[in-house]
Design an enzyme around this catalytic site. Structure first.
Site, PDB file in Angstrom:
ATOM      1  N   ASP A 102       0.786  -1.003   0.147  1.00  0.00           N
ATOM      2  CA  ASP A 102      -0.292  -0.088  -0.116  1.00  0.00           C
ATOM      3  C   ASP A 102       0.876   1.421  -0.340  1.00  0.00           C
ATOM      4  OD1 ASP A 102      -1.518  -2.297   1.053  1.00  0.00           O
ATOM      5  OD2 ASP A 102      -3.161  -1.029   2.020  1.00  0.00           O
ATOM      6  N   LYS A 166      -7.066   3.277  -2.297  1.00  0.00           N
ATOM      7  CA  LYS A 166      -7.635   3.172  -1.379  1.00  0.00           C
ATOM      8  C   LYS A 166      -7.531   4.668  -0.863  1.00  0.00           C
ATOM      9  CE  LYS A 166      -4.912   1.847   3.429  1.00  0.00           C
ATOM     10  NZ  LYS A 166      -4.021   1.340   3.488  1.00  0.00           N
ATOM     11  N   LYS A 198     -10.916  -0.265  -1.789  1.00  0.00           N
ATOM     12  CA  LYS A 198     -10.691   0.621  -0.416  1.00  0.00           C
ATOM     13  C   LYS A 198     -10.417   0.784   0.278  1.00  0.00           C
ATOM     14  CE  LYS A 198      -6.510  -1.294   3.312  1.00  0.00           C
ATOM     15  NZ  LYS A 198      -5.483  -2.161   3.136  1.00  0.00           N
TER      16      LYS A 198
END
Length: 258
Positions: A102, A166, A198
């Site tokens: 991430d 995300k 996400k």
């Protein structure tokens, strides 16, 4: 598909199986990460991944079976526009065994008018992930603030090869919001690319999670929400999920006469 169609039980099951169980505290220890990993398998199923700082990736890999992925963070949480540093961190994380990375998008650079550095950073980090690790790009939607900036960061990340986009690091004052999620999901839908979403930061209850799930179902379709394309980044959500699933199990047992 109409919104508000999921039961608490169904929402809790989806949230469990789509959860990146997360611990990103500066004072995390090996024992705490081991305890986190011990929570990944529940009677109702297992979470999608654990998300930990890079120094704990090897421990998590050794502790977990292969059903639960190991994610980590890079360029975190600052989102600096240093491509070489982000790539080096990403490559090191993959080498340590991370299944997913991430990485924080250089959102401040975007706000200053530089759209190119974000594309370069995401593209280079995607290459550093190689063939087997997924790249999830944290656009830090709460700091981008405007719909236009959130959409632009989403579009740049998707074009540059992100496997997921995300919402947040969880380290700023405004993290996941439904408004940002809608913009991001629509950007994915319009792109036509197999990119996941996400929601991270602040989703702590099944009631909150259900709203994100229903929004994704509404925009992306009934078959889209699965661990392959939809995640929650959460530390506190698991408790409420287990409370809901436990209450449902107790109710079913009572009705059965046991």
């Amino acid at each position: 598909m109409a919104l508000n169609t999921l039961s608490d039980h169904d929402a809790a099951l989806i949230a469990l199986r789509c959860m990146d169980l997360t611990s990103l505290n500066e004072n995390d220890t090996n024992d705490q990460i081991s305890q986190l990993c011990a929570q990944t398998n529940q009677k109702a199923g297992h979470v999608a991944a654990v998300c930990v700082y890079p120094q704990f990736v090897q421990l998590a890999k050794q502790t977990l079976d292969n059903r639960v992925l190991v994610a980590t963070v890079t360029n975190f949480p600052h989102g600096n526009p240093d491509v070489d540093s982000a790539v080096r961190e990403t490559a090191d994380a993959v080498k340590a065994g991370a299944d997913e990375v991430d990485v924080v998008f250089p959102y401040r650079a975007l706000l200053s008018g530089d759209e190119q550095i974000g594309f370069e950073l995401v593209s280079a980090c995607k290459q550093a992930c190689g063939e087997h690790a997924l790249l999830k790009v944290i656009i830090e939607s709460g700091e981008l603030q405007t719909p236009e900036a959130i959409q632009k960061a989403s579009e740049i990340s998707i074009r540059a090869g992100a496997d997921f986009i995300k919402t947040s690091t969880g380290k700023v004052s405004i993290n996941a919001t439904l408004d940002a999620a809608e913009i991001m999901l629509k950007a994915i839908h319009v792109s036509g690319k197999p990119v996941g979403f996400k929601a991270a930061g602040g989703v702590r209850t099944v009631a909150e999670a259900r709203k994100y799930i229903e929004l994704a179902l509404h925009i992306m379709g009934a078959d889209w929400v699965s661990p392959a394309t939809f995640r929650f980044g959460a530390s506190g959500l698991l408790h409420d999920v287990l409370q809901v699933l436990g209450a449902a199990q107790q109710s079913a047992t009572t009705q059965a006469g046991y």
